[in-house]
Design a protein around this motif. Structure first.
Motif, mmCIF file in Angstrom:
data_model
loop_
_atom_site.group_PDB
_atom_site.id
_atom_site.type_symbol
_atom_site.label_atom_id
_atom_site.label_comp_id
_atom_site.label_asym_id
_atom_site.label_seq_id
_atom_site.Cartn_x
_atom_site.Cartn_y
_atom_site.Cartn_z
ATOM 1 N N PRO A 3 0.811 -1.162 0.103
ATOM 2 C CA PRO A 3 0.227 -0.027 -0.122
ATOM 3 C C PRO A 3 1.108 1.281 -0.132
ATOM 4 N N THR A 4 0.412 2.340 -0.478
ATOM 5 C CA THR A 4 1.020 3.505 -0.750
ATOM 6 C C THR A 4 0.997 4.145 0.724
ATOM 7 N N LEU A 24 11.741 15.147 5.120
ATOM 8 C CA LEU A 24 11.246 14.184 5.643
ATOM 9 C C LEU A 24 11.014 12.885 5.029
ATOM 10 N N LEU A 25 10.180 13.384 3.970
ATOM 11 C CA LEU A 25 9.647 12.138 3.262
ATOM 12 C C LEU A 25 11.000 11.610 2.387
ATOM 13 N N GLU A 26 11.958 12.437 2.067
ATOM 14 C CA GLU A 26 13.086 11.759 1.432
ATOM 15 C C GLU A 26 13.838 10.871 2.403
ATOM 16 N N ARG A 27 13.813 11.094 3.563
ATOM 17 C CA ARG A 27 14.575 10.249 4.473
ATOM 18 C C ARG A 27 13.844 8.911 4.674
ATOM 19 N N ILE A 28 12.533 9.305 4.437
ATOM 20 C CA ILE A 28 11.565 7.815 4.561
ATOM 21 C C ILE A 28 11.896 7.071 3.378
ATOM 22 N N ARG A 32 13.244 2.947 2.798
ATOM 23 C CA ARG A 32 12.544 2.304 2.414
ATOM 24 C C ARG A 32 12.208 2.392 0.717
ATOM 25 N N PRO A 33 13.402 2.025 0.023
ATOM 26 C CA PRO A 33 13.364 2.579 -1.518
ATOM 27 C C PRO A 33 12.112 2.149 -2.306
ATOM 28 N N LEU A 213 12.399 10.637 13.407
ATOM 29 C CA LEU A 213 11.108 10.711 12.961
ATOM 30 C C LEU A 213 10.809 10.083 11.586
ATOM 31 N N ALA A 214 11.776 9.784 10.954
ATOM 32 C CA ALA A 214 11.568 9.108 9.660
ATOM 33 C C ALA A 214 11.129 7.497 9.976
ATOM 34 N N ARG A 215 11.941 7.086 11.031
ATOM 35 C CA ARG A 215 12.000 5.734 11.410
ATOM 36 C C ARG A 215 10.452 5.504 12.079
ATOM 37 N N LEU A 216 9.894 6.321 12.666
ATOM 38 C CA LEU A 216 8.834 6.381 13.409
ATOM 39 C C LEU A 216 7.647 6.384 12.518
ATOM 40 N N VAL A 217 7.861 7.011 11.372
ATOM 41 C CA VAL A 217 6.753 7.261 10.268
ATOM 42 C C VAL A 217 6.464 5.938 9.823
ATOM 43 N N LEU A 218 7.768 5.189 9.438
ATOM 44 C CA LEU A 218 7.583 3.736 8.913
ATOM 45 C C LEU A 218 7.044 2.747 9.933
ATOM 46 N N ARG A 219 7.265 2.905 11.245
ATOM 47 C CA ARG A 219 6.704 2.231 12.332
ATOM 48 C C ARG A 219 5.257 2.016 12.385
ATOM 49 N N ARG A 220 4.565 3.371 12.414
ATOM 50 C CA ARG A 220 3.321 3.691 12.241
ATOM 51 C C ARG A 220 2.751 2.936 11.000
#
Length: 239
Positions: A3-4, A24-28, A32-33, A213-220
Motif C-alpha cells: 500500500p502507498t 522528511l519524506l526523502e529520508r523515509i 525504504r526505497p 522521525l522517519a523511522r517512526l513514520v515507517l513504524r506507524r
C-alpha cells in the motif's frame, strides 16, 4: 504491491514548512526505497490529501505527521480514508520514544545542557481534545526521564493551557531562569516560532527531517498494516 504510504501534514503558510516535510519524506524513501511514499495536506498547502488519495494507485495507509490524538486524527483522516476504495489510518506519531530521541537531540543541537539549563518547556500546538493533552503530558514525562530528571512542563501555542509564555514565567518564579523550549512540532510555522520566542534559554528547532522521525513514520505504517482486524488507530497510539 505494498500500500502507498500517504504522509499527512497539517499544512502551513510558513514557506519553510513544505520543504521541511519534503525532506522528511526523502529520508523515509531512503530507508525504504521500494515503498511508494506520497504527501497530502489537510489544508493550506498542496497537494491536498483528497487529491493525493485520488491519484494513489490501489490501497493506501494514511500516516498522520501529527503528534497526538486530536480532531484531525479522530475525524478528518478517517473521513478522508472512507472516501478511498481501500485506505486505513495509522496512529499519530506521539507519544513514542523515537519522538523523545528526536526532541532530546534537537535540544542538544540548540545548546541545552543539564549543567546550565534546569527546566524545559515542551511546546505543542494545543487542542481542546483531552486525549491530545494527555499525549503531550506523556511525552513530557518521557522527555524528562530521557534528560535525567530535568523538569519538563507541557505548554501550548493555542486552544489549551498553560501557554508557552505562561509556563516559562511559572518556571522562572520557581527559580528556573534559563528555561529551554523543546519544539514539539514536525515543521516550522507560526506556532513554533512564537513558542521559540518565549524561551529564556535555548530554543530547539522543530523535529523536521530527524532520522528518528522517519523511522517512526515507517513504524506507524507497519503497525497499521499489521492491525487490519484487531486494533484501531487510536489504540495503536499507545503502542
Amino acid at each position: 504491491m505494498q500500500p502507498t504510504l500517504v504522509a499527512v501534514a497539517h499544512g502551513s503558510r510558513d514557506p519553510r514548512a513544505l520543504p521541511a516535510v519534503q525532506a522528511l519524506l526523502e529520508r523515509i524513501r531512503e530507508l525504504r526505497p521500494c515503498l511508494d511514499v506520497r504527501l497530502g495536506h489537510i489544508e493550506l498547502n498542496r497537494p491536498l490529501l483528497a487529491d493525493t488519495l485520488r491519484r494513489a494507485p490501489g490501497p493506501a495507509v494514511l500516516v498522520p505527521l501529527l503528534l497526538g490524538r486530536g480532531y484531525h486524527v479522530k475525524r478528518d483522516l478517517p473521513a478522508a480514508a472512507a472516501r478511498h476504495a481501500d485506505a486505513r489510518v495509522a496512529a499519530p506519531l506521539g507519544p513514542h520514544p523515537l519522538l523523545v530521541e528526536a526532541l532530546c537531540e534537537r535540544l542538544l543541537e540548540a545548546g541545552w545542557s543539564p549543567d546550565t539549563h534546569t527546566a524545559v518547556v515542551l511546546a505543542a500546538a494545543g487542542s481542546r481534545d483531552p486525549d491530545a493533552a494527555d499525549d503531550t503530558r506523556r511525552t513530557a514525562a518521557l522527555l524528562s526521564e530521557r534528560l535525567g530528571g530535568t523538569a519538563v512542563v507541557p505548554a501550548y501555542a493555542s486552544a489549551a493551557a498553560p501557554s508557552v509564555p505562561d509556563a516559562v514565567r511559572t518556571l522562572a518564579a520557581r527559580g528556573h531562569h534559563r528555561v529551554a523550549v523543546a519544539s514539539y512540532f514536525t515543521a516550522p510555522g507560526r506556532f513554533a516560532a512564537q513558542s521559540a520566542a518565549a524561551a529564556t534559554g535555548p530554543a530547539a528547532a522543530p523535529l523536521g527531517d530527524h532520522p528518528a522521525l522517519a523511522r517512526l513514520v515507517l513504524r506507524r505504517y507497519d503497525q497499521a498494516l499489521a492491525a487490519r482486524h484487531a486494533r484501531t488507530p487510536l489504540e495503536l497510539a499507545t503502542a
